[in-house]
Design a protein around this motif. Structure first.
Motif, PDB file in Angstrom:
ATOM      1  N   TYR A 293     -80.978  55.667  48.789  1.00  0.00           N
ATOM      2  CA  TYR A 293     -81.663  54.702  49.659  1.00  0.00           C
ATOM      3  C   TYR A 293     -80.856  53.407  49.836  1.00  0.00           C
ATOM      4  CZ  TYR A 293     -85.944  57.311  50.456  1.00  0.00           C
ATOM      5  OH  TYR A 293     -86.851  58.251  50.899  1.00  0.00           O
ATOM      6  N   ARG A 294     -79.699  53.342  49.190  1.00  0.00           N
ATOM      7  CA  ARG A 294     -78.897  52.105  49.336  1.00  0.00           C
ATOM      8  C   ARG A 294     -78.179  52.117  50.689  1.00  0.00           C
ATOM      9  NH1 ARG A 294     -76.631  50.522  43.336  1.00  0.00           N
ATOM     10  NH2 ARG A 294     -78.462  51.246  42.191  1.00  0.00           N
ATOM     11  N   PRO A 295     -77.888  50.917  51.209  1.00  0.00           N
ATOM     12  CA  PRO A 295     -77.234  50.856  52.529  1.00  0.00           C
ATOM     13  C   PRO A 295     -75.822  51.450  52.524  1.00  0.00           C
ATOM     14  CG  PRO A 295     -77.526  48.655  51.578  1.00  0.00           C
ATOM     15  CD  PRO A 295     -78.219  49.595  50.674  1.00  0.00           C
TER      16      PRO A 295
ATOM     17  N   TYR B  11     -71.949  72.794  51.384  1.00  0.00           N
ATOM     18  CA  TYR B  11     -72.290  71.830  50.342  1.00  0.00           C
ATOM     19  C   TYR B  11     -72.372  70.422  50.915  1.00  0.00           C
ATOM     20  CZ  TYR B  11     -71.199  75.629  47.172  1.00  0.00           C
ATOM     21  OH  TYR B  11     -71.189  76.836  46.526  1.00  0.00           O
ATOM     22  N   LEU B  12     -73.305  69.647  50.388  1.00  0.00           N
ATOM     23  CA  LEU B  12     -73.433  68.249  50.804  1.00  0.00           C
ATOM     24  C   LEU B  12     -72.387  67.395  50.100  1.00  0.00           C
ATOM     25  CD1 LEU B  12     -77.226  67.306  50.659  1.00  0.00           C
ATOM     26  CD2 LEU B  12     -75.775  67.428  52.677  1.00  0.00           C
ATOM     27  N   LYS B  13     -71.908  66.393  50.833  1.00  0.00           N
ATOM     28  CA  LYS B  13     -70.961  65.446  50.244  1.00  0.00           C
ATOM     29  C   LYS B  13     -71.437  64.051  50.647  1.00  0.00           C
ATOM     30  CE  LYS B  13     -65.965  64.937  50.261  1.00  0.00           C
ATOM     31  NZ  LYS B  13     -65.408  65.642  49.109  1.00  0.00           N
ATOM     32  N   PHE B  14     -71.358  63.099  49.733  1.00  0.00           N
ATOM     33  CA  PHE B  14     -71.819  61.739  50.038  1.00  0.00           C
ATOM     34  C   PHE B  14     -70.676  60.748  49.936  1.00  0.00           C
ATOM     35  CE2 PHE B  14     -75.630  63.921  48.689  1.00  0.00           C
ATOM     36  CZ  PHE B  14     -76.592  63.447  49.554  1.00  0.00           C
ATOM     37  N   LYS B  15     -70.777  59.673  50.703  1.00  0.00           N
ATOM     38  CA  LYS B  15     -69.785  58.601  50.581  1.00  0.00           C
ATOM     39  C   LYS B  15     -70.383  57.305  51.113  1.00  0.00           C
ATOM     40  CE  LYS B  15     -65.322  57.825  49.686  1.00  0.00           C
ATOM     41  NZ  LYS B  15     -63.986  58.354  49.869  1.00  0.00           N
ATOM     42  N   PHE B  16     -70.221  56.251  50.337  1.00  0.00           N
ATOM     43  CA  PHE B  16     -70.604  54.919  50.825  1.00  0.00           C
ATOM     44  C   PHE B  16     -69.388  54.326  51.518  1.00  0.00           C
ATOM     45  CE2 PHE B  16     -73.702  55.653  47.540  1.00  0.00           C
ATOM     46  CZ  PHE B  16     -74.839  55.003  47.990  1.00  0.00           C
ATOM     47  N   ALA B  17     -69.557  53.755  52.696  1.00  0.00           N
ATOM     48  CA  ALA B  17     -68.416  53.134  53.373  1.00  0.00           C
ATOM     49  C   ALA B  17     -68.885  52.099  54.378  1.00  0.00           C
ATOM     50  CB  ALA B  17     -67.590  54.198  54.081  1.00  0.00           C
ATOM     51  N   TYR B  18     -68.109  51.015  54.484  1.00  0.00           N
ATOM     52  CA  TYR B  18     -68.380  49.954  55.446  1.00  0.00           C
ATOM     53  C   TYR B  18     -67.214  48.989  55.433  1.00  0.00           C
ATOM     54  CZ  TYR B  18     -70.962  46.472  58.108  1.00  0.00           C
ATOM     55  OH  TYR B  18     -71.360  45.607  59.088  1.00  0.00           O
ATOM     56  N   PRO B  19     -66.710  48.455  56.534  1.00  0.00           N
ATOM     57  CA  PRO B  19     -67.172  48.678  57.905  1.00  0.00           C
ATOM     58  C   PRO B  19     -66.629  49.977  58.527  1.00  0.00           C
ATOM     59  CG  PRO B  19     -65.426  47.024  57.875  1.00  0.00           C
ATOM     60  CD  PRO B  19     -65.657  47.426  56.461  1.00  0.00           C
ATOM     61  N   GLU B  20     -65.511  50.512  57.969  1.00  0.00           N
ATOM     62  CA  GLU B  20     -64.966  51.751  58.536  1.00  0.00           C
ATOM     63  C   GLU B  20     -65.815  52.927  58.091  1.00  0.00           C
ATOM     64  OE1 GLU B  20     -62.294  51.800  60.541  1.00  0.00           O
ATOM     65  OE2 GLU B  20     -62.150  49.610  60.388  1.00  0.00           O
ATOM     66  N   PRO B  21     -65.876  54.008  58.921  1.00  0.00           N
ATOM     67  CA  PRO B  21     -66.599  55.204  58.455  1.00  0.00           C
ATOM     68  C   PRO B  21     -65.834  55.870  57.310  1.00  0.00           C
ATOM     69  CG  PRO B  21     -65.548  55.607  60.576  1.00  0.00           C
ATOM     70  CD  PRO B  21     -65.331  54.166  60.258  1.00  0.00           C
TER      71      PRO B  21
ATOM     72  N   LEU C 113     -77.174  58.040  56.291  1.00  0.00           N
ATOM     73  CA  LEU C 113     -78.430  58.559  55.732  1.00  0.00           C
ATOM     74  C   LEU C 113     -79.649  57.731  56.159  1.00  0.00           C
ATOM     75  CD1 LEU C 113     -79.675  60.726  54.046  1.00  0.00           C
ATOM     76  CD2 LEU C 113     -78.939  59.571  51.988  1.00  0.00           C
ATOM     77  N   GLU C 114     -79.448  56.415  56.217  1.00  0.00           N
ATOM     78  CA  GLU C 114     -80.549  55.521  56.583  1.00  0.00           C
ATOM     79  C   GLU C 114     -81.067  55.875  57.983  1.00  0.00           C
ATOM     80  OE1 GLU C 114     -79.266  51.495  56.058  1.00  0.00           O
ATOM     81  OE2 GLU C 114     -81.154  50.697  56.852  1.00  0.00           O
ATOM     82  N   LYS C 115     -80.121  56.109  58.892  1.00  0.00           N
ATOM     83  CA  LYS C 115     -80.465  56.448  60.272  1.00  0.00           C
ATOM     84  C   LYS C 115     -81.125  57.829  60.316  1.00  0.00           C
ATOM     85  CE  LYS C 115     -78.140  56.600  64.737  1.00  0.00           C
ATOM     86  NZ  LYS C 115     -77.332  57.809  64.930  1.00  0.00           N
ATOM     87  N   TYR C 116     -80.570  58.746  59.550  1.00  0.00           N
ATOM     88  CA  TYR C 116     -81.079  60.122  59.518  1.00  0.00           C
ATOM     89  C   TYR C 116     -82.531  60.149  59.025  1.00  0.00           C
ATOM     90  CZ  TYR C 116     -81.118  65.153  58.510  1.00  0.00           C
ATOM     91  OH  TYR C 116     -81.415  66.492  58.481  1.00  0.00           O
ATOM     92  N   ARG C 117     -82.800  59.389  57.956  1.00  0.00           N
ATOM     93  CA  ARG C 117     -84.159  59.360  57.400  1.00  0.00           C
ATOM     94  C   ARG C 117     -85.155  58.807  58.420  1.00  0.00           C
ATOM     95  NH1 ARG C 117     -82.456  58.080  51.840  1.00  0.00           N
ATOM     96  NH2 ARG C 117     -82.958  59.852  50.514  1.00  0.00           N
TER      97      ARG C 117
ATOM     98  N   HIS D 200     -69.741  57.759  41.936  1.00  0.00           N
ATOM     99  CA  HIS D 200     -68.472  57.044  41.832  1.00  0.00           C
ATOM    100  C   HIS D 200     -68.307  55.869  42.783  1.00  0.00           C
ATOM    101  CE1 HIS D 200     -67.537  60.721  39.576  1.00  0.00           C
ATOM    102  NE2 HIS D 200     -67.004  59.822  38.785  1.00  0.00           N
ATOM    103  N   TYR D 201     -69.376  55.472  43.423  1.00  0.00           N
ATOM    104  CA  TYR D 201     -69.360  54.252  44.223  1.00  0.00           C
ATOM    105  C   TYR D 201     -69.573  53.097  43.228  1.00  0.00           C
ATOM    106  CZ  TYR D 201     -71.262  50.732  47.455  1.00  0.00           C
ATOM    107  OH  TYR D 201     -71.518  49.575  48.146  1.00  0.00           O
TER     108      TYR D 201
END
Ligand SMILES: O=c1[nH]cnc2c1ncn2[C@@H]1O[C@H](CO)[C@@H](O)[C@H]1O
Length: 417
Positions: A103-105, A116-126, A140-144, A194-195
């Protein structure tokens, strides 16, 4: 002597051989023991009536029964000392990852070609990698926001993060099937854990959950994968060790009695010898830099499908050849096969003076290794629930486990959580 006398003598001898059999209790302890034993007897009697005995059931079916057990709830509060066999990515409730971390931005996800699902936090670049290795990244925020039923989505996420399933025998027909799902979990949650900001909170939250169970010290098998920041910067392994140390210190300040953590630097046993040689060098360097934090080295992953310790002997001898002390904490004998090179990992663990042995499930098949590890005072990290879930044994209450527990009665014994 009469049958009765012989009978009593045998019974007494066996009682003395039980875990804690030679312990003399104080008056208060005696009272506490009576209460606890009464509860335990009541639960066993109940189990005989219902024919539902949690230790002999699959853990997924037993879990709710265990959580209701009064004995368990007393054990939960009792001091545990240390958790000495735990792995970096699986030390807290996965629900926290779903409900807090995802739920974090700036949290993105993609789906790999194998699903398989893969996650990554990133900003400002994708985030990277680019879509060739994974689908387009989705915020994820938009998807939810576009979902009709977020709870259902979160429940599905949780299922992706755990082995839990209603019909484990069907879902995991063999060890390869369960290991495949097990590894997919580590792959999936890796980008979350690992973020950097999550990593700190993850370690803190894990210590919190252990502390609630009265566990005051931990030794973590940690692979020290690169921890990344929002802008894509990646930290070194030294940074990770320092962060573990900082978080543990911060935790200790707020939690009386907490002792601390140590890292057992670990690499994966699918890698070939030259890679493991490098990891051994890394382990030696890290231990020199952080002598109070880095306890030693181990190899993790599915033993049956990985390299044997014997294959790695050249790498594992490096510290001795250089006159450097690098304690080993080998996973060894986490297999139900007999006579294979893997089953013989126990021999190498013993020869290289492993400080402890992880699992040691195959020890019953190696009486000489057993006898010598006893003589060398090498504790075994017994992990019955893990062994059941990963298909090495059917039920923790099977004779093999009892036999192992009984024969090690007076030895320092560590249990896995
Ligand atoms: O019981 C186990 N035996 C061997 N390896 C394990 C076990 N549990 C987790 N991992 C391994 O630890 C790594 C995460 O630190 C993962 O690679 C996982 O395969």
């Amino acid at each position: 002597i009469s049958i009765d006398e012989a009978w009593n003598q045998l019974l007494m001898r066996e009682k003395m051989m039980q875990l804690g059999g030679q312990l003399v209790l104080t008056e208060q302890e005696e009272l506490a023991n009576e209460r606890l034993m009464a509860l335990k007897k009541a639960e066993v009697t109940q189990a005989m009536r219902t024919q539902k005995f949690p230790p002999s059931m699959h853990f997924f079916r037993a879990k709710t029964l265990i959580e209701k057990s009064e004995v368990f709830n007393i054990l939960k509060k009792m001091p545990k000392g240390a958790a000495l066999h735990v792995h970096d990515f699986s030390i807290l409730s996965m629900n926290w990852l779903v409900k807090n971390v995802t739920y974090r931005p700036h949290c993105h996800f993609c789906v790999t070609p194998s699903g398989y699902l893969k996650f990554k936090f990133a900003y400002p670049e994708p985030p990277t990698p680019k879509p060739a290795e994974c689908s387009e990244w989705v915020l994820l925020e938009k998807y939810r926001k576009e979902l009709q039923n977020v709870t259902e989505f979160d429940n599905r996420l949780l299922q992706t993060f755990t082995l839990m399933t209603e019909n484990p025998e069907v879902a995991y027909a063999n060890q390869d099937a369960v290991w495949s799902k097990f590894n997919s979990i580590f792959f999936t949650i890796s980008g979350l854990v690992h973020y950097a900001p999550v990593f700190r909170d993850y370690v803190f939250q894990a210590l919190e959950e252990f502390y609630q169970d009265n566990v005051l010290y931990l030794e973590l098998r940690a692979m020290l994968f690169p921890v990344y920041e929002l802008n894509g910067t990646v930290h070194s392994q030294e940074w990770s060790v320092k962060t573990y140390r900082e978080v543990a210190c911060m935790f200790a300040e707020k939690h009386p009695g907490f002792i601390g953590i140590k890292i057992i630097y670990s690499d994966h046993r699918v890698k070939n010898v030259s890679f493991i040689m490098k990891s051994i060098q890394t382990a030696m360097t890290l231990r020199t830099m952080f002598p109070r934090m880095v306890a030693g080295f181990d190899l993790v992953g599915h033993e049956d499908t990985g390299h044997s310790l014997y294959d790695y002997r050249e790498a594992l001898m490096i510290p001795t050849l250089h006159g450097v002390k690098l304690p080993y904490f080998f996973h060894a004998g986490e297999t139900d096969w007999q006579g294979t090179s893997i089953d013989r990992n126990l021999l190498v663990a013993l020869i290289l003076n492993s400080t402890r042995i992880g699992h040691g499930f195959a020890l019953t098949k190696h009486p000489a290794v057993w006898a010598d590890s006893w003589k060398k005072d090498i504790p075994i990290e017994v992990c019955p629930i893990s062994n059941q879930l990963l298909g090495v044994l059917c039920a923790p209450a099977s004779p093999a486990v009892f036999q192992r527990a009984a024969l090690r009665q007076t030895k320092r014994e560590t249990t896995c959580l």
